[in-house]
Design a protein around this motif. Structure first.
Motif, mmCIF file in Angstrom:
data_model
loop_
_atom_site.group_PDB
_atom_site.id
_atom_site.type_symbol
_atom_site.label_atom_id
_atom_site.label_comp_id
_atom_site.label_asym_id
_atom_site.label_seq_id
_atom_site.Cartn_x
_atom_site.Cartn_y
_atom_site.Cartn_z
ATOM 1 N N VAL A 107 -12.919 -78.027 -46.324
ATOM 2 C CA VAL A 107 -13.730 -77.619 -45.174
ATOM 3 C C VAL A 107 -12.999 -77.942 -43.872
ATOM 4 O O VAL A 107 -12.977 -77.139 -42.932
ATOM 5 C CB VAL A 107 -15.102 -78.318 -45.200
ATOM 6 N N LEU A 108 -12.375 -79.111 -43.822
ATOM 7 C CA LEU A 108 -11.722 -79.550 -42.587
ATOM 8 C C LEU A 108 -10.385 -78.857 -42.351
ATOM 9 O O LEU A 108 -9.916 -78.788 -41.216
ATOM 10 C CB LEU A 108 -11.516 -81.068 -42.619
ATOM 11 N N SER A 109 -9.761 -78.342 -43.396
ATOM 12 C CA SER A 109 -8.442 -77.721 -43.254
ATOM 13 C C SER A 109 -8.488 -76.399 -42.503
ATOM 14 O O SER A 109 -7.453 -75.904 -42.051
ATOM 15 C CB SER A 109 -7.812 -77.497 -44.633
ATOM 16 N N SER A 110 -9.684 -75.827 -42.347
ATOM 17 C CA SER A 110 -9.801 -74.523 -41.687
ATOM 18 C C SER A 110 -10.035 -74.648 -40.181
ATOM 19 O O SER A 110 -10.412 -73.666 -39.535
ATOM 20 C CB SER A 110 -10.944 -73.723 -42.314
ATOM 21 N N SER A 111 -9.802 -75.844 -39.620
ATOM 22 C CA SER A 111 -10.025 -76.096 -38.187
ATOM 23 C C SER A 111 -11.420 -75.667 -37.749
ATOM 24 O O SER A 111 -11.584 -74.809 -36.875
ATOM 25 C CB SER A 111 -8.967 -75.371 -37.347
ATOM 26 N N LEU A 179 -17.131 -89.783 -41.884
ATOM 27 C CA LEU A 179 -16.917 -90.075 -40.463
ATOM 28 C C LEU A 179 -15.432 -90.237 -40.155
ATOM 29 O O LEU A 179 -14.938 -89.724 -39.139
ATOM 30 C CB LEU A 179 -17.683 -91.332 -40.069
ATOM 31 N N ALA A 180 -14.718 -90.927 -41.021
ATOM 32 C CA ALA A 180 -13.284 -91.122 -40.801
ATOM 33 C C ALA A 180 -12.536 -89.797 -40.869
ATOM 34 O O ALA A 180 -11.642 -89.530 -40.047
ATOM 35 C CB ALA A 180 -12.730 -92.099 -41.835
ATOM 36 N N ALA A 181 -12.907 -88.945 -41.827
ATOM 37 C CA ALA A 181 -12.225 -87.660 -41.980
ATOM 38 C C ALA A 181 -12.476 -86.756 -40.777
ATOM 39 O O ALA A 181 -11.571 -86.047 -40.320
ATOM 40 C CB ALA A 181 -12.694 -86.977 -43.262
ATOM 41 N N LEU A 182 -13.707 -86.779 -40.249
ATOM 42 C CA LEU A 182 -14.025 -85.967 -39.074
ATOM 43 C C LEU A 182 -13.186 -86.395 -37.877
ATOM 44 O O LEU A 182 -12.645 -85.569 -37.138
ATOM 45 C CB LEU A 182 -15.515 -86.076 -38.750
ATOM 46 N N LYS A 183 -13.084 -87.700 -37.671
ATOM 47 C CA LYS A 183 -12.314 -88.190 -36.520
ATOM 48 C C LYS A 183 -10.832 -87.911 -36.693
ATOM 49 O O LYS A 183 -10.139 -87.547 -35.731
ATOM 50 C CB LYS A 183 -12.589 -89.675 -36.329
ATOM 51 N N PRO A 210 -14.511 -78.641 -30.793
ATOM 52 C CA PRO A 210 -14.966 -78.751 -32.188
ATOM 53 C C PRO A 210 -15.892 -79.946 -32.351
ATOM 54 O O PRO A 210 -15.535 -81.064 -31.954
ATOM 55 C CB PRO A 210 -13.667 -78.926 -32.972
ATOM 56 N N VAL A 211 -17.054 -79.724 -32.933
ATOM 57 C CA VAL A 211 -18.037 -80.802 -33.062
ATOM 58 C C VAL A 211 -18.652 -80.813 -34.458
ATOM 59 O O VAL A 211 -18.708 -79.793 -35.147
ATOM 60 C CB VAL A 211 -19.177 -80.688 -32.017
ATOM 61 N N ALA A 212 -19.115 -81.988 -34.850
ATOM 62 C CA ALA A 212 -19.862 -82.160 -36.095
ATOM 63 C C ALA A 212 -21.161 -82.866 -35.751
ATOM 64 O O ALA A 212 -21.158 -83.906 -35.090
ATOM 65 C CB ALA A 212 -19.059 -82.986 -37.100
ATOM 66 N N TRP A 213 -22.263 -82.298 -36.176
ATOM 67 C CA TRP A 213 -23.593 -82.834 -35.876
ATOM 68 C C TRP A 213 -24.097 -83.687 -37.026
ATOM 69 O O TRP A 213 -24.211 -83.212 -38.159
ATOM 70 C CB TRP A 213 -24.581 -81.683 -35.655
#
Length: 273
Positions: A107-111, A179-183, A210-213
């Motif tokens: 999910v995170l690899s797609s920016s 949380l660590a992966a998002l940051k 880019p934000v995560a809620w």
């Protein structure tokens, strides 16, 4: 063509997918009703389709389309259709589908520009509604953090109304890992809380990136320790007399506000720009 009865081994195996352990064991789940089945077919997730005679009359094109795609489509008795379904009035159209969740790094690899991250979400109806909202506003994924509901739960799948197959969904039981992966991905983490220091109406500059809620549990809200680790804590302004909003309503407001900002004149700002 003879309809399979509820005692047929294939039907019996499919009915067992109502139980979470069987879903985990097989990597399969059930999608019930025309909306969910159509979305599953469009995304090539269906391994088999069961339909009753009444469903075939009502959803002839859908069944024919499944056959045209090479999907095994099987007529079942009304009794078998009732056991395959979970609703009071089963639609008689149930697809056996391959699981949709993907690893968090994918999910995170797609920016991603916008993610919904429910933490410890326990109600499948709320989970499905949130996934549907995320799909509607164009979010790039949903991350179910902590001890959260199985998105393949029948009630969740129905509440998604097909959106389960449109939005990348990851599950990670360790909230700290999320949380660590998002940051590490350069994503700003936002917590929704009634006592946030920043008003949603004043957050446009933040929402352009880019934000995560983070959304909390339905009964207990977001753990204060988790909220404290967010980059910002936002509150939704309430102008009437309601004391608070339920999780699905709060998520819809925040995600829509985010989408409005990001889609306005293409104002999205990439990380490190």
């Amino acid at each position: 063509m003879d309809a399979l009865s509820e005692r047929n081994p294939r039907v019996v195996s499919a009915v067992k997918l109502h139980r979470a352990p069987q879903r985990r064991k097989t990597g399969l789940f059930l999608a019930e009703g025309a909306n969910s089945v159509a979305a599953a077919l469009d995304t090539e997730r269906v391994s088999e389709l069961f339909y009753s005679m009444r469903a075939a009359e009502r959803e002839h094109e859908l069944v024919a389309g499944a056959v045209a795609r090479g999907v095994r489509a099987t007529l079942v008795s009304e009794r078998a259709a009732e056991q395959l379904g979970e609703t009071v009035t089963p639609p008689g159209l149930v697809a056996v589908c391959r699981s949709v969740d993907v690893p968090l790094p994918q999910v995170l690899s797609s920016s991603p520009r916008m993610l919904a991250v429910p933490v410890e979400m326990s109600d499948p109806g709320n989970a499905g509604t949130l996934i549907r909202v995320a799909d509607a506003v164009g979010a790039d994924g949903v991350v179910l953090a902590g001890d959260s509901v199985d998105p393949h739960n029948g009630k969740c799948v129905r509440a998604c109304a097909g959106s389960l197959f449109h939005v990348p969904i990851a599950r990670e039981r360790d909230t700290d890992t999320v949380l660590a992966a998002l940051k590490d991905a350069g994503i700003t983490v936002l917590a929704t809380t009634a006592r946030g220091e920043l008003d949603l109406d004043d957050a446009e500059d933040i929402l352009r990136g880019p934000v995560a809620w983070l959304f909390g549990n339905e009964a207990h809200g977001l753990d204060p320790e988790v909220a404290a680790r967010a980059d910002h804590r936002l509150r939704i302004p309430i102008h009437g007399r309601a004391e608070s909003l339920n999780l699905a309503a709060a998520a819809a407001i925040c995600l829509y506000a985010n989408a409005r900002v990001q889609h306005a004149r293409g104002e999205f700002v990439k990380p490190n720009e």
